[in-house]
Design a protein around this motif. Structure first.
Motif, PDB file in Angstrom:
ATOM      1  N   ALA A 541      23.316  26.172 -16.213  1.00 23.03           N
ATOM      2  CA  ALA A 541      23.816  27.126 -15.158  1.00 23.03           C
ATOM      3  C   ALA A 541      25.385  27.139 -15.094  1.00 23.03           C
ATOM      4  N   ILE A 542      25.879  28.514 -14.798  1.00 18.50           N
ATOM      5  CA  ILE A 542      27.131  28.808 -14.654  1.00 18.50           C
ATOM      6  C   ILE A 542      27.458  28.423 -13.155  1.00 18.50           C
ATOM      7  N   ARG A 543      28.645  27.322 -13.131  1.00  9.52           N
ATOM      8  CA  ARG A 543      29.120  26.947 -11.976  1.00  9.52           C
ATOM      9  C   ARG A 543      30.740  27.111 -11.744  1.00  9.52           C
ATOM     10  N   ALA A 544      31.224  26.767 -10.680  1.00  7.78           N
ATOM     11  CA  ALA A 544      32.477  26.865 -10.331  1.00  7.78           C
ATOM     12  C   ALA A 544      33.366  26.360 -11.256  1.00  7.78           C
ATOM     13  N   GLY A 545      34.171  27.287 -11.845  1.00  6.73           N
ATOM     14  CA  GLY A 545      35.226  26.977 -12.864  1.00  6.73           C
ATOM     15  C   GLY A 545      34.737  27.429 -14.001  1.00  6.73           C
ATOM     16  N   ASP A 546      33.524  27.838 -14.457  1.00  5.66           N
ATOM     17  CA  ASP A 546      33.022  28.425 -15.808  1.00  5.66           C
ATOM     18  C   ASP A 546      33.399  29.825 -15.625  1.00  5.66           C
ATOM     19  N   ALA A 547      33.308  30.642 -16.909  1.00 10.26           N
ATOM     20  CA  ALA A 547      33.828  31.977 -17.239  1.00 10.26           C
ATOM     21  C   ALA A 547      32.454  32.700 -17.399  1.00 10.26           C
ATOM     22  N   THR A 548      32.293  33.751 -16.923  1.00  8.89           N
ATOM     23  CA  THR A 548      31.227  34.817 -17.076  1.00  8.89           C
ATOM     24  C   THR A 548      31.324  35.558 -18.435  1.00  8.89           C
ATOM     25  N   ALA A 549      30.461  36.190 -18.877  1.00  6.14           N
ATOM     26  CA  ALA A 549      30.544  37.108 -19.928  1.00  6.14           C
ATOM     27  C   ALA A 549      31.707  38.142 -19.867  1.00  6.14           C
ATOM     28  N   THR A 550      32.285  38.393 -18.795  1.00  4.08           N
ATOM     29  CA  THR A 550      33.179  39.360 -18.735  1.00  4.08           C
ATOM     30  C   THR A 550      34.349  38.868 -18.707  1.00  4.08           C
ATOM     31  N   GLY A 551      34.515  37.371 -18.825  1.00  9.01           N
ATOM     32  CA  GLY A 551      35.786  36.552 -19.006  1.00  9.01           C
ATOM     33  C   GLY A 551      36.187  36.138 -17.644  1.00  9.01           C
ATOM     34  N   GLN A 552      35.544  36.399 -16.550  1.00  6.98           N
ATOM     35  CA  GLN A 552      35.778  36.068 -15.105  1.00  6.98           C
ATOM     36  C   GLN A 552      35.590  34.648 -14.843  1.00  6.98           C
ATOM     37  N   VAL A 553      36.715  34.031 -14.576  1.00  5.55           N
ATOM     38  CA  VAL A 553      36.193  32.541 -14.024  1.00  5.55           C
ATOM     39  C   VAL A 553      36.086  32.661 -12.579  1.00  5.55           C
ATOM     40  N   LEU A 554      34.807  31.871 -12.199  1.00  4.76           N
ATOM     41  CA  LEU A 554      34.109  31.800 -10.846  1.00  4.76           C
ATOM     42  C   LEU A 554      34.957  30.599 -10.199  1.00  4.76           C
ATOM     43  N   HIS A 555      35.661  30.738  -9.194  1.00  5.20           N
ATOM     44  CA  HIS A 555      36.517  29.821  -8.406  1.00  5.20           C
ATOM     45  C   HIS A 555      35.526  29.111  -7.411  1.00  5.20           C
ATOM     46  N   ALA A 556      34.766  29.862  -6.837  1.00  4.99           N
ATOM     47  CA  ALA A 556      33.767  28.992  -5.945  1.00  4.99           C
ATOM     48  C   ALA A 556      32.747  29.842  -5.587  1.00  4.99           C
ATOM     49  N   SER A 557      31.604  29.151  -4.813  1.00  2.00           N
ATOM     50  CA  SER A 557      30.552  29.797  -4.503  1.00  2.00           C
ATOM     51  C   SER A 557      29.477  30.177  -5.573  1.00  2.00           C
ATOM     52  N   ALA A 558      29.242  29.365  -6.527  1.00  7.96           N
ATOM     53  CA  ALA A 558      28.369  29.405  -7.601  1.00  7.96           C
ATOM     54  C   ALA A 558      27.484  28.647  -7.725  1.00  7.96           C
ATOM     55  N   GLY A 559      26.541  28.633  -6.492  1.00  5.29           N
ATOM     56  CA  GLY A 559      25.393  27.620  -6.039  1.00  5.29           C
ATOM     57  C   GLY A 559      24.233  27.532  -6.976  1.00  5.29           C
ATOM     58  N   LEU A 560      23.993  28.060  -8.198  1.00 11.28           N
ATOM     59  CA  LEU A 560      22.692  28.292  -9.054  1.00 11.28           C
ATOM     60  C   LEU A 560      22.211  26.648  -9.175  1.00 11.28           C
ATOM     61  N   ALA A 561      23.250  25.852  -9.398  1.00 11.89           N
ATOM     62  CA  ALA A 561      22.634  24.328  -9.850  1.00 11.89           C
ATOM     63  C   ALA A 561      22.198  23.721  -8.611  1.00 11.89           C
ATOM     64  N   GLN A 562      22.726  23.967  -7.319  1.00 12.80           N
ATOM     65  CA  GLN A 562      22.131  23.604  -6.104  1.00 12.80           C
ATOM     66  C   GLN A 562      20.759  24.131  -5.970  1.00 12.80           C
ATOM     67  N   CYS A 563      20.620  25.558  -6.196  1.00 13.87           N
ATOM     68  CA  CYS A 563      19.179  25.965  -6.012  1.00 13.87           C
ATOM     69  C   CYS A 563      18.166  25.374  -6.916  1.00 13.87           C
ATOM     70  N   LEU A 564      18.627  25.119  -8.045  1.00 10.89           N
ATOM     71  CA  LEU A 564      17.773  24.668  -9.302  1.00 10.89           C
ATOM     72  C   LEU A 564      17.518  23.190  -8.651  1.00 10.89           C
ATOM     73  N   ALA A 565      18.330  22.450  -8.282  1.00 14.06           N
ATOM     74  CA  ALA A 565      18.178  21.168  -7.633  1.00 14.06           C
ATOM     75  C   ALA A 565      17.105  21.072  -6.679  1.00 14.06           C
ATOM     76  N   ALA A 566      17.142  22.229  -5.665  1.00 18.70           N
ATOM     77  CA  ALA A 566      16.372  22.116  -4.458  1.00 18.70           C
ATOM     78  C   ALA A 566      15.036  22.386  -4.877  1.00 18.70           C
ATOM     79  N   LEU A 567      14.636  23.111  -5.996  1.00 18.76           N
ATOM     80  CA  LEU A 567      13.252  23.387  -6.658  1.00 18.76           C
ATOM     81  C   LEU A 567      12.680  22.211  -7.347  1.00 18.76           C
ATOM     82  N   ARG A 568      13.531  21.422  -7.633  1.00 19.63           N
ATOM     83  CA  ARG A 568      12.931  20.269  -8.568  1.00 19.63           C
ATOM     84  C   ARG A 568      11.682  19.432  -7.894  1.00 19.63           C
ATOM     85  N   PRO A 569      11.781  19.231  -6.823  1.00 22.24           N
ATOM     86  CA  PRO A 569      10.508  18.547  -6.556  1.00 22.24           C
ATOM     87  C   PRO A 569       9.177  19.207  -6.305  1.00 22.24           C
ATOM     88  N   HIS A 570       9.636  20.573  -6.060  1.00 21.98           N
ATOM     89  CA  HIS A 570       8.188  21.649  -6.161  1.00 21.98           C
ATOM     90  C   HIS A 570       7.854  21.852  -7.387  1.00 21.98           C
TER      91      HIS A 570
END
Ligand code: FES
Length: 898
Positions: A541-570
């Motif tokens: 998962a892309i996280r804050a600090g990672d670069a996208t395919a366009t070379g854009q570094v995401l500095h904040a608010s990249a909550g995919l890992a939290q979304c996946l963690a929330a799905l884990r028990p389900h």
């Protein structure tokens, strides 16, 4: 026996004895609306398919469009207006309001009437009873869950407050008591009617013969042709006005507008196809498979190869990366045309006021409509006023103009108001669709299970005209990898002209199609790496600090890992209940998404103004069109929070281009983020004005009692201040344009200033003998930055899931075959799974109080999650959307499973 044309039908309506002097075969729905002015009863299809016109006849629900007026003789009819007595909402209506069960509200009267029927015989219905009793009414916005809860009397929390509160919709009561005015609900009494005559052929040339005689013979005021249109071209992009308001000698799709008949309603409706002054010469249409062959004639001279636009992205060294790959996977997927199927067909009217023209119609982009009408008519933009009506769903389909230009020209020429209401088939054949796509993609991972490379190519059928084709072609490469860290990427797209309906904007702009491909590849690579499918996504998962395919570094608010963690028990629970043998199998799938909020690398501004009245109330001048998603409420919550006052002190004006600032279009999930920020800044600016005027400190608490405002011990009587021309004593203004940068020749840059993220889990049962797929549960975890109004966020997620499910399993628009809501299937109550929503709030620093967008993200992961669940259950990967039973069965048979 039916009465003669002159008979009067006597019946009871909402408890009152009434007589209606209309022909006995008049539809009851028309009699109620046109004869009695009870426009709370809506018309969505006039064919008994959508249920929007549901009323009670002697206490039982009926589709009023299917009941001849004569049949209502002596009967008792109850409409939505009869539910709210003395303007007070009934208990059922209040429950709808509290739950947020009405979004756009066009289906709501029908829903309320069907529910009333049920509740009259069953005070405490079960979920199944509600679904069965209300199954004849379609809703395209809500995903039905909150409607069911409201009818069942499930407890719901309503909260009063600013940001974060489950505030009831500020426009909710009007949607529930039938007073909300949609495009077809109102027009001046002397308005003429306009009917567009459309091409029955996908490609043809034509001649107009005997137009004047035809006009005179039919008692029409005007037969409008291409020659009457000052600038006969419109389109989303300022430089691509390739769609004629009325075709000139040649049509490019079935549904192209040819001429418009204007006159009294009877005259306009009386002309049959055989009467029309059109002589056709039919030609062979060009479709996607042949559009680029040498034989294929170009649809537009400027594009000899029929390619409207190409999108391209390159990062790293894809070729070199394949050599390092431990695992690779590839896939080809195909998706169909998808129809927006908003329950409200396009409608409105126009009137000329001196040297200005006003258009009152449903829309999701009043500012763009003004530009478009001004361009078509050759007027200055100041000469055009757009006044949006309530809009009964849009989802992208009401971004392009429909009735607006043709109405404006007719009203201008005749100097009389002119109205138009599309029929359901007309709406479906003429409006834009989701782009069909053909995608090939390949992905690689290294030995440690980290993604290495992706190669993506996609052709998108843009149909006869450009519409939003360039947007799709440019947005898809940015999103092609999915929300993952992929160091080496190439992505190429083409939008190709064909003789199909124009493809346009539809909740996702091509990203939902691409997500089917990248999520299939993620499953395949996880399996090859020997890793759990959810954990493989979490790791990459892309996280804050990672670069996208366009070379854009995401500095904040990249909550995919939290979304996946929330799905884990389900996920773990669902994996335990898989059944992978026998005739009825059960699987679970997971899919992720990301979505850049707002325009791609383009300026994307929004402005808001708020005023303080002498009576102590605030007026929000809100140019953002609320098409059901709730921006009327959201903007007030944000602005009130910034001011430090209660939202209950607010009134608002929505969308009127004379009275509001330009807040841009309601699209690309941008209104909460962009216009919400403008609303916050407007509120802050007004607060600063108030505090300055009162000589109070920045942190002072504002309290308002009638016309007196208090802050930090100071008191100000607002009636002592001078009012401005708008009637305000003080005003605040805010504007926001999210920072982006252009993409270079290799698609590198900062296309969006923030992204929404989500992961959804789908559980599905597959009947391998019949190919039937039933989705039983969806768990949706969405990073929304901040839920300004959790009720509205949940509503968006539910509605997105419903449309995603339709995209996955049943929706396919075929010109000439599925131009109605009988043959074109959208999810009903009975199709919807249990839905669990999880909101992740990884605050976006630029957004209002941390918020970003949710409209489009809600839909994108649903179809790939369902396809993943089918594969989990059967071992067979479906690569063609929709996965209709025949396609699933064929795929199972080909794999030797069925
Ligand atoms: Fe049901 Fe919009 S709220 S169609």
């Amino acid at each position: 026996m039916l009465q003669s044309r002159d008979d009067t039908i006597a019946l009871q309506v909402n408890g009152d004895a009434v007589k209606i002097a209309m022909p006995p075969l008049t539809r009851l729905a028309d009699a109620l609306r046109d004869g009695l002015g009870l426009t709370g009863t809506k018309i969505g299809c006039n064919a008994g398919d959508c249920g929007a016109c549901t009323v009670l006849m002697d206490g039982r629900q009926v589709c009023a469009c299917l009941v001849p007026l004569a049949q209502a003789q002596g009967r008792s009819i109850t409409t939505v207006e009869g539910l709210a007595r003395n303007r007070k909402l009934s208990a059922l209506q209040k429950a709808f309001l509290r739950h947020g069960a009405a979004q756009c509200g066009i289906c709501t009267p029908g829903m309320l009437m069907a529910a009333s029927d049920l509740l009259s015989s069953e005070a405490k219905p079960s979920r199944k009873q509600v679904e069965d009793a209300m199954g004849g009414v379609l809703c395209r916005c809500t995903g039905y869950a909150k409607i069911v809860d409201a009818v069942m009397g499930v407890a719901a929390r309503a909260e009063y407050g600013g940001v974060g509160a489950r505030l009831e919709r500020v426009d909710g009561a009007a949607k529930l008591n039938g007073t909300e005015k949609f495009g077809s609900d109102d027009a001046p009494a002397d308005a003429l009617w306009l009917r567009v005559i459309r091409s029955p052929y996908p490609r043809a040339s034509f001649k107009l013969v005997g137009v004047e005689a035809f006009r005179d013979n039919h008692g029409l005021d005007l037969v409008m042709t291409a020659d009457d249109i000052p600038n006969n071209g419109f389109g989303i992009y300022p430089t691509i006005k390739d769609q004629p308001v009325l075709a000139k000698g040649h049509v490019r799709y079935r549904g192209d507008a040819v001429i418009a008949l204007v006159g009294p309603r009877d005259a306009v409706e009386s002309a049959t196809d055989d009467d029309l002054p059109i002589r056709w010469q039919v030609q062979d249409p060009v479709y996607l498979s042949a559009a680029q062959t040498e034989r294929a004639p170009p649809l537009h001279e400027k594009h000899p190869d029929n390619v409207l636009v190409r999108g391209w992205l390159k990062k790293g060294d894809v070729e070199g990366a394949w050599d390092q790959a431990a695992h690779t996977a590839e896939i080809a997927v195909e998706t169909a045309f998808v129809e927006h199927a908003y329950i409200e067909p396009e409608a409105g009217y126009a009137r000329r006021i001196g040297d200005r023209i006003e258009v009152i119609a449903c829309t999701q982009a009043p500012g763009m409509d003004r530009e478009e009408v001004a361009h078509v008519m050759g007027l200055a933009r100041e000469q055009v006023r757009i006044i949006p009506t309530a809009t009964g769903g849009g989802f992208g389909g009401k971004l392009d103009v429909s009735v607006q230009p043709v109405l404006a020209v007719a009203a201008w020429m005749l100097n009389r108001p002119v109205r138009c209401i599309y029929t359901r088939p007309e709406s479906m054949m003429s409006s834009t669709k989701r782009h069909p796509s053909r995608i090939k993609a390949k992905m690689a991972a290294d030995a440690s299970g980290r993604l290495l490379a992706m190669e993506f190519s996609g052709d998108f059928d843009t149909g006869a005209y450009a519409s939003w084709g360039p947007t799709v072609a440019n947005r898809v490469p940015v999103h092609a990898t999915g929300p993952y860290v992929v160091p080496h990427v190439t992505a190429a797209t083409r939008a190709i002209y064909t003789n199909n309906p124009p493809s346009g904007a539809f909740r996702g702009f091509g990203v939902p199609q691409a997500a089917i491909a990248h999520e299939a590849l993620m499953d395949m690579l996880a399996d090859k790496c020997g890793e759990d499918r959810l954990e493989f996504r979490w790791k990459n998962a892309i996280r804050a600090g990672d670069a996208t395919a366009t070379g854009q570094v995401l500095h904040a608010s990249a909550g995919l890992a939290q979304c996946l963690a929330a799905l884990r028990p389900h996920w773990r629970d669902a994996m335990q209940s898989r059944v992978t043998t026998g005739s009825h199998r059960r699987g679970v799938g997971v899919a992720c998404m990301w979505y850049g909020i707002g325009n791609t690398s383009l300026s994307n501004p929004s402005a808001m103004r708020v005023g303080l009245r002498p009576n102590g109330r605030f007026m929000l001048y809100n140019g953002a069109a609320d098409i059901g998603q709730g921006s009327n409420t959201i903007m007030i919550q944000i602005c009130a929070e910034a001011l430090g006052v209660s939202p209950s002190l607010f009134d608002y004006i929505m969308g009127d281009t004379d009275l509001t600032e330009d807040a841009g279009k309601t699209s690309a999930s941008r209104q909460t983020f962009v216009s919400g920020k403008a609303a916050e800044l407007a509120g802050r600016s007004l607060r600063a004005e108030i505090l300055k005027r009162m000589n109070a400190g920045e942190d002072a608490r504002l309290t308002i009692e009638s016309n007196v405002i208090k802050a930090g011990g100071a008191t100000l009587n607002l009636t002592t201040l001078e009012t401005d021309p708008r009637g305000n004593v003080l005003t605040g203004f805010g504007s926001f344009d999210p920072p982006t940068s252009p993409l270079d020749a290799n698609g590198q840059g900062i296309p969006y200033s923030c992204y929404g993220f989500a992961a959804q889990l789908a559980e599905a049962e597959v009947d391998v003998k019949l190919g039937l797929v039933r989705v039983t549960r969806i768990v949706a975890a969405h990073d929304v930055g901040k839920a300004i109004n959790p009720n509205l966020v949940e509503g968006q997620i539910h509605g997105g899931i419903a449309q995603g499910l339709g995209f996955a399993l049943m929706e396919e628009y075929i010109p000439g075959r599925t131009e109605n809501l009988h043959d074109y299937l959208i999810p009903t109550f009975g199709d919807m799974p249990e839905m669990v929503t999880i909101m992740i709030e990884d605050a976006e620093p630029l957004g209002p109080y941390g918020a970003k967008g949710i409209g489009e993200p809600a839909l994108i992961p649903t179809a790939p999650a369902i396809f993943s669940a089918i594969e989990c259950a059967t071992g067979v990967r479906i690569t063609r959307a929709p996965a209709t039973p025949d396609r699933v069965l064929a795929a199972l048979k080909a794999a030797g499973v069925a």
